[in-house]
Design a protein around this motif. Structure first.
Motif, PDB file in Angstrom:
ATOM      1  N   ALA A 405       0.891  -1.142  -0.309  1.00 55.11           N
ATOM      2  CA  ALA A 405       0.128  -0.022  -0.116  1.00 55.11           C
ATOM      3  C   ALA A 405       1.007   1.175   0.031  1.00 55.11           C
ATOM      4  O   ALA A 405       0.683   2.186  -0.754  1.00 55.11           O
ATOM      5  CB  ALA A 405      -0.940  -0.143   1.203  1.00 55.11           C
ATOM      6  N   ALA A 406       2.059   1.236   0.648  1.00 54.34           N
ATOM      7  CA  ALA A 406       2.884   2.537   0.726  1.00 54.34           C
ATOM      8  C   ALA A 406       3.593   2.739  -0.423  1.00 54.34           C
ATOM      9  O   ALA A 406       3.513   3.876  -0.886  1.00 54.34           O
ATOM     10  CB  ALA A 406       3.849   2.367   1.963  1.00 54.34           C
ATOM     11  N   THR A 421      -4.199   7.823   2.398  1.00 50.53           N
ATOM     12  CA  THR A 421      -3.548   7.352   3.462  1.00 50.53           C
ATOM     13  C   THR A 421      -4.542   7.905   4.858  1.00 50.53           C
ATOM     14  O   THR A 421      -4.238   7.170   5.749  1.00 50.53           O
ATOM     15  CB  THR A 421      -2.246   8.518   3.740  1.00 50.53           C
ATOM     16  N   MET A 422      -4.933   8.978   4.837  1.00 51.99           N
ATOM     17  CA  MET A 422      -5.916   9.364   5.939  1.00 51.99           C
ATOM     18  C   MET A 422      -6.988   8.072   6.153  1.00 51.99           C
ATOM     19  O   MET A 422      -7.285   7.753   7.252  1.00 51.99           O
ATOM     20  CB  MET A 422      -6.645  10.654   5.614  1.00 51.99           C
ATOM     21  N   ILE A 470       5.354   4.356   8.435  1.00 47.78           N
ATOM     22  CA  ILE A 470       6.930   3.965   8.420  1.00 47.78           C
ATOM     23  C   ILE A 470       7.517   3.696   7.087  1.00 47.78           C
ATOM     24  O   ILE A 470       8.594   4.250   6.818  1.00 47.78           O
ATOM     25  CB  ILE A 470       7.221   2.827   9.411  1.00 47.78           C
ATOM     26  N   VAL A 471       7.127   2.893   6.276  1.00 50.03           N
ATOM     27  CA  VAL A 471       7.539   2.650   4.982  1.00 50.03           C
ATOM     28  C   VAL A 471       7.277   3.902   4.053  1.00 50.03           C
ATOM     29  O   VAL A 471       8.116   4.065   3.125  1.00 50.03           O
ATOM     30  CB  VAL A 471       6.751   1.450   4.331  1.00 50.03           C
ATOM     31  N   SER A 472       6.292   4.492   4.277  1.00 54.01           N
ATOM     32  CA  SER A 472       5.941   5.699   3.526  1.00 54.01           C
ATOM     33  C   SER A 472       7.068   6.911   3.660  1.00 54.01           C
ATOM     34  O   SER A 472       7.616   7.321   2.819  1.00 54.01           O
ATOM     35  CB  SER A 472       4.525   6.534   3.594  1.00 54.01           C
ATOM     36  N   PRO A 507      14.984  -1.180   5.935  1.00 55.85           N
ATOM     37  CA  PRO A 507      15.201  -0.804   7.356  1.00 55.85           C
ATOM     38  C   PRO A 507      13.599  -0.359   7.517  1.00 55.85           C
ATOM     39  O   PRO A 507      13.199  -0.595   8.736  1.00 55.85           O
ATOM     40  CB  PRO A 507      15.936   0.508   7.315  1.00 55.85           C
ATOM     41  N   GLY A 508      12.817   0.507   6.630  1.00 53.50           N
ATOM     42  CA  GLY A 508      11.572   0.790   6.956  1.00 53.50           C
ATOM     43  C   GLY A 508      10.688  -0.187   6.801  1.00 53.50           C
ATOM     44  O   GLY A 508       9.619  -0.476   7.865  1.00 53.50           O
ATOM     45  N   VAL A 509      10.849  -1.463   6.087  1.00 47.11           N
ATOM     46  CA  VAL A 509      10.114  -2.487   6.263  1.00 47.11           C
ATOM     47  C   VAL A 509       9.967  -3.484   7.440  1.00 47.11           C
ATOM     48  O   VAL A 509       9.082  -3.714   8.064  1.00 47.11           O
ATOM     49  CB  VAL A 509      10.190  -3.460   4.994  1.00 47.11           C
ATOM     50  N   ILE A 510      11.305  -3.260   8.049  1.00 44.08           N
ATOM     51  CA  ILE A 510      11.600  -4.194   9.380  1.00 44.08           C
ATOM     52  C   ILE A 510      10.918  -3.552  10.514  1.00 44.08           C
ATOM     53  O   ILE A 510      10.372  -4.074  11.326  1.00 44.08           O
ATOM     54  CB  ILE A 510      13.128  -4.688   9.259  1.00 44.08           C
TER      55      ILE A 510
END
Length: 592
Positions: A405-406, A421-422, A470-472, A507-510
């Motif tokens: 989704a991100a 996103t909202m 976080i991923v976004s 890093p964002g995925v984890i």
């Protein structure tokens, strides 16, 4: 392969799994819940009128608003100077202080609430200390009152206030304050006229977030407050457990949701405003709005201009004032705030090694008795294993769905991206009890009440939002030209994503996966509504024991849960630094 290529050309298609879970578990049920509160298809306000006609309900409603507002005000009073002092510290000290703020933020809410029960209870740390010192002969009523509720809620919400403030304050150009000082402004005047107006977006965002979250508080007021300190979420939970009247419960839930919506609409509309616009209303002093004194003040201001110019010239070449006292006071203040945030967890850890029948601080003798009690009791280990299984499933599902989704949202138009996103973040901003009731209705229609699959879907509704955020944030710093280069060298969409994009955003995925796991592992309210009586997770087991008896085994469990955020930060640190060389090595191979 052709299907994947078609999906890659339509980024919104990657958001379909996230919205499918959101609609099935939360979106459609929340609409049905609203229609139920209106007695559809008759459509009447009889349920809302019945709620407001009872004085006890109105008192609980206003009490919820009052407690949330007071807790938010205390968080602002404590959090603003703390955030300011953190931003003025050196880089290493600032990093250390932020870690100390994040650790209690990631620690289980149930553990922190239990810590205050241990500290404020009749046989708690404070009463035992005062009795041993001979200052009191009987325990003081420090728990089961409004003050205990404020202490617990502020302790839990203070990091939520500090972190947005630090984020905004770090983005303020310090040269603006220096320029004001160079033009003769005193430090306090430069702060109020320049720095404070620019930091108002952080104050607004932190205040709205804390207030909305406080509206849905259930665990802390129930555990630390008395019967007179019940909030609306407690009232809704009592209705669900006693007589599940869906229409009355839905009306109460939407009244609570309406308060949150009003607050978001009144204060949260200008959260995206620029700092310059935030500073404009404050630049005009309050007395200049008075028509009778505005002209007089401007006249006096002109008369004193020569004196102020002379004073500025005199002060320009004076030696700097002694700043040791302000620095000492600021350091002491930050130390006290960190002590307030970290000490309850440390008390629980120390007490968990007690050998006595009751918890005591400091322990008269050290022992692993309560750890052996935890690992030797099948009810505790079974609940822990169930939580681990559910948490891992939620982390895997939420990470896959949230990352897709991100990635899809990062390729859409800005306005559409903000709106979608909202919608994905809606379950995070809604009060937890409202989300739990909607999830109960949705899973009831799917026949998943009292199943692990139902709990996993319920937890994933909120966990997907955290992963997307976080991923976004990681994708915001991603250079899309790297993907274009790989595509120009005949790399397919899947190969480009796995060989170029994924190594750079790993890093964002984890981080999102770990955050999703902690979110699931700490969930109590929604789990209690959808688990039925057949499944018991570790937080549910802890909550039942806290309400009925204070078993010292909970201290051992709580001390183990305190380690989770520490392990989370270590994993993020290791992943972040090790991923950099891996990503760099992956770039040359991506064109193969």
């Amino acid at each position: 392969m052709e299907t994947l290529q078609k999906i890659s050309r339509m980024p919104l298609g990657l958001t379909l799994p996230a919205f499918a879970i959101l609609l099935a578990v939360f979106g459609i049920p929340i609409v049905l819940l609203f229609l139920t509160s209106l007695n559809a298809p008759a459509f009447s306000l009889v349920n809302y009128q019945a709620f407001l006609r009872q004085p006890a309900n109105v008192r609980v409603l206003f009490q919820t608003i009052e407690v949330s507002a007071v807790a938010t005000a205390i968080c602002v009073i404590i959090g603003y100077p703390t955030a300011y002092l953190i931003t003025t510290a050196s880089t290493r000290v600032r990093t250390a202080l932020l870690v100390l703020v994040v650790i209690p933020y990631l620690t289980s809410l149930l553990v922190r609430t239990y810590a205050w029960i241990v500290i404020l209870g009749d046989r708690g740390l404070i009463n035992n200390l005062l009795i041993n010192l001979g200052l009191i002969s009987s325990p003081l009523p420090l728990i089961y009152n409004r003050m205990a509720v404020y202490i617990g809620m502020v302790h839990i919400m203070l990091p939520v206030m500090i972190l947005p403030l630090v984020s905004v304050m770090l983005g303020i150009d310090k040269s603006l304050v220096a320029a004001a000082r160079s033009m003769g402004a005193r430090p306090l005047a430069a702060f109020w006229r320049v720095f404070f107006p620019l930091s108002l977006p952080g104050v607004r965002s932190g205040s709205v977030l804390v207030f909305v979250l406080c509206l849905g508080f259930y665990i802390t007021p129930t555990a630390l407050g008395g019967l007179r300190d019940a909030l609306l979420s407690t009232f809704i939970a009592a209705q669900v457990s006693s007589s599940f009247n869906m229409a009355r419960t839905a009306a109460a839930a939407f009244i609570l949701l309406g308060i949150a919506a009003v607050m978001l609409s009144l204060i949260g509309l200008d959260l995206s405003g620029t700092q310059g616009r935030a500073a404009q209303p404050v630049q005009k002093l309050w007395w200049s709005w008075l028509p009778s004194f505005g002209t007089l003040f401007l006249y006096l201001n002109e008369l004193t201009a020569p004196y102020r110019a002379k004073r500025w010239t005199t002060k320009l070449y004076q030696a700097g004032t002694d700043r040791r006292w302000p620095m000492t006071i600021g350091t002491l203040f930050v130390v006290l705030v960190m002590f307030y945030l970290l000490f309850p967890s440390l008390v629980v850890i120390v007490m968990s090694f007690s050998n006595g029948t009751f918890l005591e601080f400091p322990p008269s003798a050290l022992s692993l008795r309560w750890y052996r009690s935890f690992f030797g009791d099948p009810s505790w280990t079974g609940a822990a294993w169930t939580s681990v299984q559910i948490g891992l499933a939620v982390a895997i599902l939420s990470t896959i769905v949230g990352t897709l989704a991100a990635y899809g949202l990062s390729r859409t138009f800005p306005r559409l991206r903000s709106f979608l996103t909202m919608l994905i973040l809606t379950p995070i901003t809604f009060p937890s009890i409202v989300v739990g009731i909607a999830a109960y209705l949705g899973l009831l229609n799917l026949g998943l009440i009292g199943t692990k699959s139902g709990i996993i879907l319920t937890h994933s509704v909120g966990a997907v939002g955290y992963v997307v955020v976080i991923v976004s944030a990681t994708l915001a710093n991603f250079d899309q030209r790297l993907e274009q280069a790989a595509t120009s060298m005949r790399a397919g969409p899947v190969q480009t994503f796995t060989r170029v994009t994924l190594p750079l955003i790993r890093p964002g995925v984890i981080g999102g996966a770990l955050f999703a796991f902690i979110h699931s592992f700490d969930e109590v309210v929604k789990t209690s509504l959808v688990s039925g009586l057949s499944i018991r997770t570790l937080p549910l087991k802890m909550w039942e024991d806290i309400r009925h008896e204070i078993d010292p085994t909970i201290a051992a469990v709580a001390s183990l849960l305190v380690l989770l955020p520490v392990l989370w930060l270590i994993a993020i640190y290791v992943t972040w630094w090790r991923s950099r060389p891996r990503a760099l090595r992956a770039l040359p191979d991506s064109g193969a």
